[in-house]
Design a protein around this motif. Structure first.
Motif, mmCIF file in Angstrom:
data_model
loop_
_atom_site.group_PDB
_atom_site.id
_atom_site.type_symbol
_atom_site.label_atom_id
_atom_site.label_comp_id
_atom_site.label_asym_id
_atom_site.label_seq_id
_atom_site.Cartn_x
_atom_site.Cartn_y
_atom_site.Cartn_z
ATOM 1 N N GLY A 190 104.194 113.546 74.147
ATOM 2 C CA GLY A 190 104.392 113.146 72.758
ATOM 3 C C GLY A 190 103.265 112.306 72.178
ATOM 4 N N ALA A 191 102.251 112.025 72.978
ATOM 5 C CA ALA A 191 101.131 111.207 72.503
ATOM 6 C C ALA A 191 99.968 112.088 72.068
ATOM 7 C CB ALA A 191 100.657 110.265 73.605
ATOM 8 N N ARG A 192 99.144 111.525 71.214
ATOM 9 C CA ARG A 192 97.850 112.131 70.886
ATOM 10 C C ARG A 192 96.874 111.495 71.871
ATOM 11 N NH1 ARG A 192 93.578 111.012 66.244
ATOM 12 N NH2 ARG A 192 94.343 108.891 66.509
ATOM 13 N N VAL A 193 96.284 112.307 72.744
ATOM 14 C CA VAL A 193 95.370 111.792 73.764
ATOM 15 C C VAL A 193 93.945 112.158 73.361
ATOM 16 C CG1 VAL A 193 94.730 111.815 76.196
ATOM 17 C CG2 VAL A 193 97.146 112.031 75.548
ATOM 18 N N LEU A 194 93.124 111.129 73.150
ATOM 19 C CA LEU A 194 91.732 111.357 72.796
ATOM 20 C C LEU A 194 90.907 111.605 74.053
ATOM 21 C CD1 LEU A 194 91.209 108.639 70.031
ATOM 22 C CD2 LEU A 194 92.110 110.963 69.825
ATOM 23 N N SER A 195 89.714 112.123 73.895
ATOM 24 C CA SER A 195 88.832 112.388 75.034
ATOM 25 C C SER A 195 88.446 111.090 75.716
ATOM 26 C CB SER A 195 87.562 113.102 74.581
ATOM 27 O OG SER A 195 87.872 114.394 74.147
ATOM 28 N N GLY A 196 88.500 111.105 77.049
ATOM 29 C CA GLY A 196 88.151 109.928 77.824
ATOM 30 C C GLY A 196 86.653 109.669 77.816
ATOM 31 N N LYS A 197 86.280 108.409 78.041
ATOM 32 C CA LYS A 197 84.863 108.037 78.042
ATOM 33 C C LYS A 197 84.569 107.106 79.205
ATOM 34 C CE LYS A 197 81.214 106.256 75.032
ATOM 35 N NZ LYS A 197 80.164 107.170 75.394
ATOM 36 N N ARG A 198 83.421 107.360 79.858
ATOM 37 C CA ARG A 198 82.977 106.539 80.976
ATOM 38 C C ARG A 198 82.086 105.417 80.466
ATOM 39 N NH1 ARG A 198 78.294 107.133 84.349
ATOM 40 N NH2 ARG A 198 77.960 109.184 83.460
#
Length: 159
Positions: A131-139
Motif C-alpha cells: 500500500g506504500a509508494r516506494v521510491l527508488s533506493g539510493k546508496r
C-alpha cells in the motif's frame, strides 16, 4: 510533513548516515533492532555458517524484532536505511516491513555499501511495503554531509 528515518545498522555506518539524514529531513530517528543482536562473528560473510549468511540464503527468513514501537503510524514519509547484504536488504528489514502498515505512506530506501547496489532488494521492498509508494533506493557513504542529503531530499519532491 511528518517524517520518520528508520534504520538498521550492524556496524554503526548506516546509523551514522541515518542520524545525519534525520537532521537533514527534520525527521524522527528510530533504530530497527533484532531481538538477538548481531555479534561480529554473525556478520562474517565469508563463513557459510555465520548467522547473517544463513539468514540471507533463506529469502523467507524473518529475524525477530526487538520491539514494534516504531512511530510508523504517524509518519507520511518513511526513509528506510540499511547496509546492503548479499545485494539486497538484510532480512531484518523484511521483518520490519511486515510488522507495520505502510498504506498511503511514501517509503524511501537508502543504504550503505562498499559498492553494491540494491539489486533485487528494490522489488522486494516494494512487495513488502504493501500500500506504500516506494521510491527508488539510493546508496550513500556513511560520511555523506547534511547538505548532500538535504539536496537529495529536495530532489524527491515529497511535499
Amino acid at each position: 510533513m511528518k517524517t520518520l528515518v528508520a534504520c538498521f545498522s550492524a556496524s554503526g555506518s548506516t546509523a551514522k548516515l541515518a542520524k545525519t539524514l534525520a537532521a537533514a529531513a527534520e525527521g524522527e530517528l528510530y533504530e530497527i533492532k533484532p531481538a538477538v543482536p548481531y555479534e561480529k562473528r554473525d556478520l562474517n560473510w565469508m563463513d557459510k555458517k555465520a548467522r547473517s549468511t544463513v539468514e540471507m540464503q533463506d529469502k523467507n527468513c524473518r529475524p525477530t524484532l526487538a520491539d514494534t514501537d516504531a512511530p510508523v503510524a504517524g509518519a507520511e514519509v518513511v526513509f528506510l536505511g540499511f547496509p546492503i547484504w548479499w545485494y539486497r536488504e538484510p532480512s531484518i528489514i523484511d521483518s520490519f516491513l511486515e510488522a507495520y502498515d505502510f498504506s498511503g505512506k511514501t517509503v524511501v530506501p537508502f543504504f550503505t555499501s562498499g559498492g553494491s547496489q540494491l539489486g533485487e532488494g528494490q522489488a522486494r521492498i516494494e512487495a513488502l511495503a504493501k500500500g506504500a509508494r516506494v521510491l527508488s533506493g539510493k546508496r550513500f557513504s556513511a560520511r555523506a554531509s547534511e547538505g548532500e542529503l538535504k539536496g537529495w531530499i529536495d530532489s524527491l519532491h515529497l511535499g
